[in-house]
Scaffold this motif. Sequence first.
Motif, PDB file in Angstrom:
ATOM      1  N   THR A  49     102.758  -6.871  79.043  1.00  0.00           N
ATOM      2  CA  THR A  49     103.117  -6.667  80.449  1.00  0.00           C
ATOM      3  C   THR A  49     104.627  -6.797  80.604  1.00  0.00           C
ATOM      4  O   THR A  49     105.223  -7.787  80.164  1.00  0.00           O
ATOM      5  N   TRP A 130     101.949   0.430  86.172  1.00  0.00           N
ATOM      6  CA  TRP A 130     101.596   0.461  84.757  1.00  0.00           C
ATOM      7  C   TRP A 130     102.313   1.572  84.029  1.00  0.00           C
ATOM      8  O   TRP A 130     102.982   2.407  84.657  1.00  0.00           O
ATOM      9  N   ALA A 150     100.774  -2.957  81.592  1.00  0.00           N
ATOM     10  CA  ALA A 150     101.090  -3.263  82.986  1.00  0.00           C
ATOM     11  C   ALA A 150     102.598  -3.387  83.176  1.00  0.00           C
ATOM     12  O   ALA A 150     103.321  -3.821  82.268  1.00  0.00           O
ATOM     13  N   MET A 173      93.746  -5.879  83.746  1.00  0.00           N
ATOM     14  CA  MET A 173      93.919  -4.517  83.227  1.00  0.00           C
ATOM     15  C   MET A 173      92.567  -3.994  82.752  1.00  0.00           C
ATOM     16  O   MET A 173      92.052  -4.407  81.710  1.00  0.00           O
TER      17      MET A 173
END
Length: 515
Positions: A49, A130, A150, A173
């Motif tokens: 992320t 994302w 993400a 996710m």
Amino acid sequence: MTSINPPTILSANGTLSTTWSLESATVSIPNSNIEITSRLFNGQLPGATLRIQPGDTLKINFQNLLTDNNGALGYVHNTYSAADETNLHFHGLHVSGELPSDDVTHVVGPGESYDYMTTLPDSHLPGTHWMHPHRHGSTSLQVGAGAASAIVVEDPPDFLPDQIANAPEVMFMAQYFHVNELNRIQEQSNDQLTNIRNAPSNEFTLVNGALQPTISINPGEWTRFRIIWSQWRNGNLDFSIVAQGGCEMQLLAKDGIYIRDYPRAIDMAPIVPGGRADIMVRCRDPSTYYSISGQGGTLATIVTTDVEVESSDLEAWEPPYPAYLSDLRGATVSPGCSCTTEFDGTDTVNGIAFEYGLTLHTSYLGAVVERVMGGQANEHPYHQHVYPFQLTTGYNNNRDAYNQIGDWHDVVMGDGTIRYSPTEFTGKLMVHCHRLIHEDLGMMAMEQVGEQEGGTCSCTAAPGLGLGAIIGIAAGAVLIVAIIVGFCVYRRKRRIRAAAEVADNNDLELLETEK
């Protein structure tokens, strides 16, 4: 929170700089016997992320570590192909659609790399987004087999009310897998790499790379769920908590944009393919299990601890909205800027299959732009790059008040009208069906935002430099050249024959004279 969270990469001093790859990897899925071999970001499922701030610069040295695997089909226009070619799309970020930013027409071939760099406006609204590959022809194969990460644009200090700012966060996710469909795409693109073994069924959904993980929260405490629906085929997520009278959900944001009437109570979030939702969740009963359901059944399980936390009901809050999110419901659409966009069953937009260089619609900085969604809009989620859009008519689906007129999205499904106003980024603005199996086959188009304020809009496709036109022009040019060369050769041969005839006649005359 859940014990299976993706790793996180943070920005520092206004920059997030990272090396990123798409590479072949095999991963074992927790809570199952599933093994997946595919093309993954940094060999992880999902990828890390990225957490950045408004105004930050995102720098990604993107490396394609793939090789052409066993004769995979090279790029064939509007066909499943180019399995080992790739690029990056910053889905939902309000950034330029031109290089070195979010230009999905750029191709990073096997063994190649590219330095992406994009700077978020200082006014960029915080939210959940994302990143995924977007190479036309292989988007569905690469996303459908797990390549996704993400992106969170962080809330600045003192931006949120304490009830939200102090809430624990769960990254959710959700990645959808369809074994038979991936096999079909593989066969058509001659891909030998992707392989899913020991799948529990033909279709399944992973959350943070695990099958039906357990998420621990404190009873009575508000928890912020950041939900991303990495769907590439078909179906809303339909996120809901099967609670025995003990949980509640309050909508906070959709597609990374805070709603105006927070908190909005919902029982279910019908998140469309590619969409996101931020939801505040509170479950009151200690030591209790709650099932999170969605497409395909159980997605995850919430288990509350035995540590009860007191919390008050959520208070109303509305953020300050930047200029690119100005309320357009009462605005006058600029002359010529209301166009119809139709998806249909022929993998086209307005009856036209995607062509590189072809412009479907044009607009300009400062215009109030409207798009009327028609055709089979109820079957194809419309996604727009660069500029999110506001729902102005339609879209009230009566499903737990999830969609309301005035909400902002970057992907939506159904009949209605949407509006947006280009404020700072000119150039490419891609639109397409987020059933990526359709996008790969031609259900994508390019719009253009011009620089001149007070310019003009066009709703008519301009085919001047489309691939088909280029091929047609090239073929025509080759034919003309061939005709010219043929004519020149013909004239030269005639001159040679004429000269030969003259020489023969002269020889005859000389012989007659000598006699």
